[in-house]
Structures are given as structure tokens and as C-alpha cells.
Design a protein around this motif. Sequence first.
Motif, PDB file in Angstrom:
ATOM      1  N   LEU A 197       0.844  -1.188   0.000  1.00 23.27           N
ATOM      2  CA  LEU A 197       0.000   0.000   0.000  1.00 23.27           C
ATOM      3  C   LEU A 197       0.877   1.236   0.000  1.00 23.27           C
ATOM      4  O   LEU A 197       1.907   1.266   0.653  1.00 23.27           O
ATOM      5  N   ASN A 233       0.287   5.016   1.185  1.00 23.94           N
ATOM      6  CA  ASN A 233      -0.738   5.739   1.919  1.00 23.94           C
ATOM      7  C   ASN A 233      -0.157   6.923   2.685  1.00 23.94           C
ATOM      8  O   ASN A 233       0.171   6.809   3.854  1.00 23.94           O
ATOM      9  N   THR A 257      -7.095   6.751   5.151  1.00 16.47           N
ATOM     10  CA  THR A 257      -7.280   5.313   5.228  1.00 16.47           C
ATOM     11  C   THR A 257      -7.406   4.718   3.832  1.00 16.47           C
ATOM     12  O   THR A 257      -8.112   5.267   2.989  1.00 16.47           O
ATOM     13  N   LYS A 258      -6.691   3.604   3.639  1.00 17.94           N
ATOM     14  CA  LYS A 258      -6.757   2.897   2.362  1.00 17.94           C
ATOM     15  C   LYS A 258      -6.991   1.423   2.608  1.00 17.94           C
ATOM     16  O   LYS A 258      -6.484   0.857   3.578  1.00 17.94           O
ATOM     17  N   HIS A 259      -7.759   0.814   1.726  1.00 17.91           N
ATOM     18  CA  HIS A 259      -8.065  -0.608   1.840  1.00 17.91           C
ATOM     19  C   HIS A 259      -7.613  -1.321   0.585  1.00 17.91           C
ATOM     20  O   HIS A 259      -7.703  -0.798  -0.517  1.00 17.91           O
ATOM     21  N   THR A 260      -7.107  -2.522   0.765  1.00 13.97           N
ATOM     22  CA  THR A 260      -6.917  -3.421  -0.368  1.00 13.97           C
ATOM     23  C   THR A 260      -7.039  -4.835   0.153  1.00 13.97           C
ATOM     24  O   THR A 260      -6.251  -5.276   0.991  1.00 13.97           O
ATOM     25  N   THR A 284      -5.859  -2.914   5.639  1.00 19.16           N
ATOM     26  CA  THR A 284      -6.306  -1.536   5.823  1.00 19.16           C
ATOM     27  C   THR A 284      -5.159  -0.744   6.432  1.00 19.16           C
ATOM     28  O   THR A 284      -4.616  -1.138   7.460  1.00 19.16           O
ATOM     29  N   THR A 327      -4.006   3.034   7.885  1.00 18.20           N
ATOM     30  CA  THR A 327      -4.452   4.351   8.328  1.00 18.20           C
ATOM     31  C   THR A 327      -3.225   5.170   8.690  1.00 18.20           C
ATOM     32  O   THR A 327      -2.440   4.757   9.552  1.00 18.20           O
TER      33      THR A 327
END
Lengths: 106, 112
Positions: free
Chosen positions: A47, A49, A53-56, A60, A62
Motif C-alpha cells: 500500500l 498511503n 485510510t486505504k483498503h486493499t 487496511t 491508516t
Amino acid sequence: GQQVQQSPASLVLQEGENAELQCNFSSTATQLQWFYQSPGGSLVSLLSNPSGTKHTGRLTSTTVTKERRSSLHISSSQTTDSGTYLCAIDQGKLIFGQGTKLSIKP
Amino acid sequence: ETAVFQTPNYHVTQVGNEVSFNCKQTLGHDTMYWYKQDSKKLLKIMFSYNNKQLIVNETVPRRFSPQSSDKAHLNLRIKSVEPEDSAVYLCASLGVNQDTQYFGPGTRLLVL
């Protein structure tokens, strides 16, 4: 001192449990990335970031930029999640933390 | 799918010898890097090359030198290895306007 600090250094969980990894950084960062390094040594980006907050998938991240911290949450862990998770900040070059070694037991 | 290739995977040598590690990327990226990962798993950048020009040169010993024939290749030569050079050396590449580096599988060096 170390510009990027990760905790815990190691974490052992049972399969299905959630994992929470922390990253604190002492310098302003334009970018923050989480990487996964397999037991065999291959390093892949998970990720990117810098804030929010990012999701994959089951991941997650933050990042609270003003507090210079980021977390990586892995839900419903699997044995294949075992490995080392590295946090890095980008200051024109990547500066890595020492990683969290995650072991997921079946 | 592997797009950054490194050879050899593993190399054992003796103090004072010269070694050379190869790295090739097929992603068309303009910038390539060499990192050293020590026994404590800490990754530190050593060099980066952009269009055959060295743009970052960390304070690494002079026995280390990057060598590039084109933007797809960045090799690392160590002129006279020392025991503290034992580590994993990781190559990476980065494309223009991208924020994610792609890493190779690494070369593990053991100096006896």
C-alpha cells in the motif's frame, strides 16, 4: 536516531486473528508505503498511503500525518501472511523501518 | 510476475575478492536502485541511477561501485569484499510519475 520505527518487532497469531502493525516516523514524509517481504526475501509493495485510510483486500492502512504514524491492519490472517512487514517513508529516497516479523500459526 | 531480475541468488566468497551482481528490469523504468539489507533486516539505500546518471550516492565505502550499460541494467561491483559486506543486496526500479518501487529477489552475499 532511527527515522522510522516499527512495532511490535515480532507478532505471533493464530490463523483467523487480526493483526495490527504500527509505524512511527520522525520526519515529514511526502509518501508512506507498506511493503511485505516473504520468508524467501522477495519484497513487494502493499500500500502507498501518505494520509487517511486505504483498503486493499484484507489490508487496511491508516496514516495520521500530523501525528507521524501509520498502522497496517490485516484482517482474518492466513498462514501465507507470515513474513516481514516493512514501513518506509519517501524523502526523495526510501527510508525503511526494521520491520515487524509476523508469524501466523495454523 | 517478476520484472526485476537479479543474479546470482547467492554468492559465497573470501575476504579481498571482487564480486559483481547483476540487475535487469523489464518495466521500462528510468530509475534503478541498490539497497543493502543487513542481518537485522534493516534496508538502506546505497545508490540510485536515473538515465545512466548517479543521482544518489550514499556514504558507502569506495570499494562499492554501481555500473550501468543502459537504463534497464544496473550492476553492483564490490572491489575487495570485507566480512561486513555480508548481507542481502536488493535491486529496485521506479517509473516516471510512479510512487512504488519494484524490487528484485535479492542477492545474498556471504564473505568468509
